[in-house]
Design an enzyme around this catalytic site. Structure first.
Site, PDB file in Angstrom:
ATOM      1  N   GLU A  86       0.838  -1.196   0.000  1.00  0.00           N
ATOM      2  CA  GLU A  86       0.000   0.000   0.000  1.00  0.00           C
ATOM      3  C   GLU A  86       0.873   1.246   0.000  1.00  0.00           C
ATOM      4  OE1 GLU A  86      -2.841  -0.329   3.204  1.00  0.00           O
ATOM      5  OE2 GLU A  86      -3.496  -2.306   2.537  1.00  0.00           O
ATOM      6  N   CYS A  99       3.590   8.632   0.899  1.00  0.00           N
ATOM      7  CA  CYS A  99       4.177   7.699   1.853  1.00  0.00           C
ATOM      8  C   CYS A  99       4.415   6.378   1.115  1.00  0.00           C
ATOM      9  CB  CYS A  99       3.200   7.537   3.015  1.00  0.00           C
ATOM     10  SG  CYS A  99       3.766   6.392   4.257  1.00  0.00           S
ATOM     11  N   CYS A 106       7.098  -6.643   7.192  1.00  0.00           N
ATOM     12  CA  CYS A 106       8.294  -6.117   7.858  1.00  0.00           C
ATOM     13  C   CYS A 106       8.776  -7.146   8.869  1.00  0.00           C
ATOM     14  CB  CYS A 106       7.982  -4.805   8.569  1.00  0.00           C
ATOM     15  SG  CYS A 106       9.451  -4.063   9.330  1.00  0.00           S
ATOM     16  N   CYS A 110       7.503  -4.591  15.366  1.00  0.00           N
ATOM     17  CA  CYS A 110       7.228  -3.713  16.510  1.00  0.00           C
ATOM     18  C   CYS A 110       5.847  -4.073  17.070  1.00  0.00           C
ATOM     19  CB  CYS A 110       7.250  -2.252  16.076  1.00  0.00           C
ATOM     20  SG  CYS A 110       8.852  -1.744  15.431  1.00  0.00           S
ATOM     21  N   CYS A 113       2.550  -2.222  15.578  1.00  0.00           N
ATOM     22  CA  CYS A 113       2.454  -1.913  14.143  1.00  0.00           C
ATOM     23  C   CYS A 113       1.726  -3.011  13.366  1.00  0.00           C
ATOM     24  CB  CYS A 113       3.862  -1.716  13.574  1.00  0.00           C
ATOM     25  SG  CYS A 113       3.887  -1.479  11.792  1.00  0.00           S
ATOM     26  N   CYS A 335      -0.738   6.085   9.808  1.00  0.00           N
ATOM     27  CA  CYS A 335       0.539   5.461  10.179  1.00  0.00           C
ATOM     28  C   CYS A 335       0.310   4.150  10.900  1.00  0.00           C
ATOM     29  CB  CYS A 335       1.293   6.332  11.172  1.00  0.00           C
ATOM     30  SG  CYS A 335       1.830   7.848  10.519  1.00  0.00           S
TER      31      CYS A 335
END
Ligand code: SAH
Ligand code: SF4
Length: 363
Positions: A86, A99, A106, A110, A113, A335
């Site tokens: 995305e 962005c 990933c 974290c 996230c 975010c």
């Protein structure tokens, strides 16, 4: 799309053409948004024919786009084998910030996230990274052919840890800065990282784009919990490496530290005090990001009052502190909410599901 200027120069050399052709092609593809060799009128017919035989100009495929009521636009893009990424465009007055994603998923994981929760499939190629900017610029219609540029800022803050995909990300940023391509200033291209120390050191020798550090905690104990890579690269080492990066940018650069605020986890005034002490000798700005929720997270966003008092405390200590406004959360574009579709190759997602199942069964 997958070749930077140097690679293109190599290709043209290999077919007995002059290296300056690389510049012409970069202009056609990235400055004017052209994807058809036949339109490249300053190339000879013979060369156009050769290019048609050898190459194609192909951006990743857009699966769908969605517009938020606040003007934010999200694209979901296919990068093959069922993997989706995305990217998000955030218009703000005269500014338009894109962005950009660097990985499918990933590996850092974290705790707060949504991207991390998807696991990790693979690194994006140069074509897939710069292709996002190409698609977004072209969405403004034919203004590009007239040399207009619409996107003013790029942040490497989409899916993934950009410094885990070093070479393609650096090459993509080169094109972003290139006057013959996207012509963005180095201050308007921002790389955000969870803090990979050796890669920051390596980056400092290659570029001086803006660097943003996802700090999120002022001590190692808490940061280890939130950003697991901190166990490998603790805060002290990270700050040393960031300082070195800033010092090599020969202008008065300040680093932005991002600090996500999670209710009762890292938003106390005690921690604000620790943060103020930690960064006291560092020329920096602090950007607070109130936690954006997603379906399987137990964290909560703090109240507006708690966010404000954290900010005020730091301001009184002399810091420049901004609060990032939440944009696009009605389309899950804020975010930390970007999930795409990740064929997790780490097995992390499965392991987590099993753990949850065992927990539920034992209850
Ligand atoms: N991997 C890089 C860049 C992508 S994340 C990094 O971590 O810096 C971009 C930003 O979104 C980071 O500052 C990250 O901490 C933040 N973020 C991640 N999850 C979030 C969430 N749920 N709510 C708010 N911000 C989040
Ligand atoms: Fe990866 Fe950044 Fe999300 Fe952490 S915050 S899991 S580093 S994308």
């Amino acid at each position: 799309m997958g070749l930077n200027k140097k690679d293109l120069a190599g290709y043209f050399r290999s077919i007995g053409e002059k290296e300056y052709r690389a510049n012409q092609i970069v202009k056609w593809i990235h400055q004017r948004g052209v994807s058809d060799f036949n339109s490249m009128t300053d190339l000879s017919l013979g060369l156009r024919k050769r290019l048609l035989e050898d190459c194609e100009i192909k951006a990743p495929e857009v699966i769908y786009e969605r517009d938020s009521k606040d003007g934010t636009r999200k694209w979901v893009v296919s990068v093959g084998e069922g993997d989706l990424i995305e990217m998000v465009l955030i218009p703000e007055g005269k500014r338009a910030t894109l962005c950009v994603s660097s990985q499918v998923g990933c590996a850092i994981d974290c705790s707060f996230c949504a991207t991390g929760k998807q696991g990790f499939s693979r690194n994006l190629t140069l074509a897939e990274i710069i292709g996002q900017l190409w698609i977004a610029e072209n969405s403004f219609g034919n203004s590009r052919e007239k040399g207009e540029r619409n996107i003013t800022n790029v942040v490497m803050m989409g899916m993934g840890e950009p410094l885990h995909n070093f070479d393609p990300v650096v090459k993509a940023m080169e094109l972003m800065l290139d006057d013959n391509a996207y012509g963005l200033s180095k201050r308007k291209v921002t790389l955000s990282t969870s803090g990979l120390v050796p890669q920051i050191d390596k980056l400092s020798k290659l570029t001086d784009v803006s660097l943003t550090i996802s700090l999120h905690a002022p001590n190692d104990k808490l940061r280890n919990e939130l950003v697991p890579v901190n166990k490998k690269y603790p805060i002290k080492d990270l700050l040393k490496s960031v300082k070195n990066y800033v010092d090599q940018c020969n202008d008065s650069r300040v680093t932005t530290f991002e600090y996500i605020l999670i209710d009762r986890v890292n938003d106390s005034l005690e921690l604000a005090g620790e943060l103020a002490d930690l960064l006291q000798d560092f020329p920096c700005k602090i950007n607070l990001i109130p936690f954006n929720s997603f379906s399987d997270s137990t964290y909560k966003r703090p109240s507006g009052n708690r966010v404000k008092r954290f900010q005020e405390f730091l301001k009184l200590k002399g810091y420049v502190v901004t609060i990032r406004s939440t944009r696009g959360d009605d389309i899950m574009a804020a975010c930390g909410q970007l999930v795409g579709k990740v064929n997790d190759r780490t097995g992390r997602k499965e392991r987590k599901k099993k753990k949850e199942l065992i927990k539920t069964k034992s209850i």
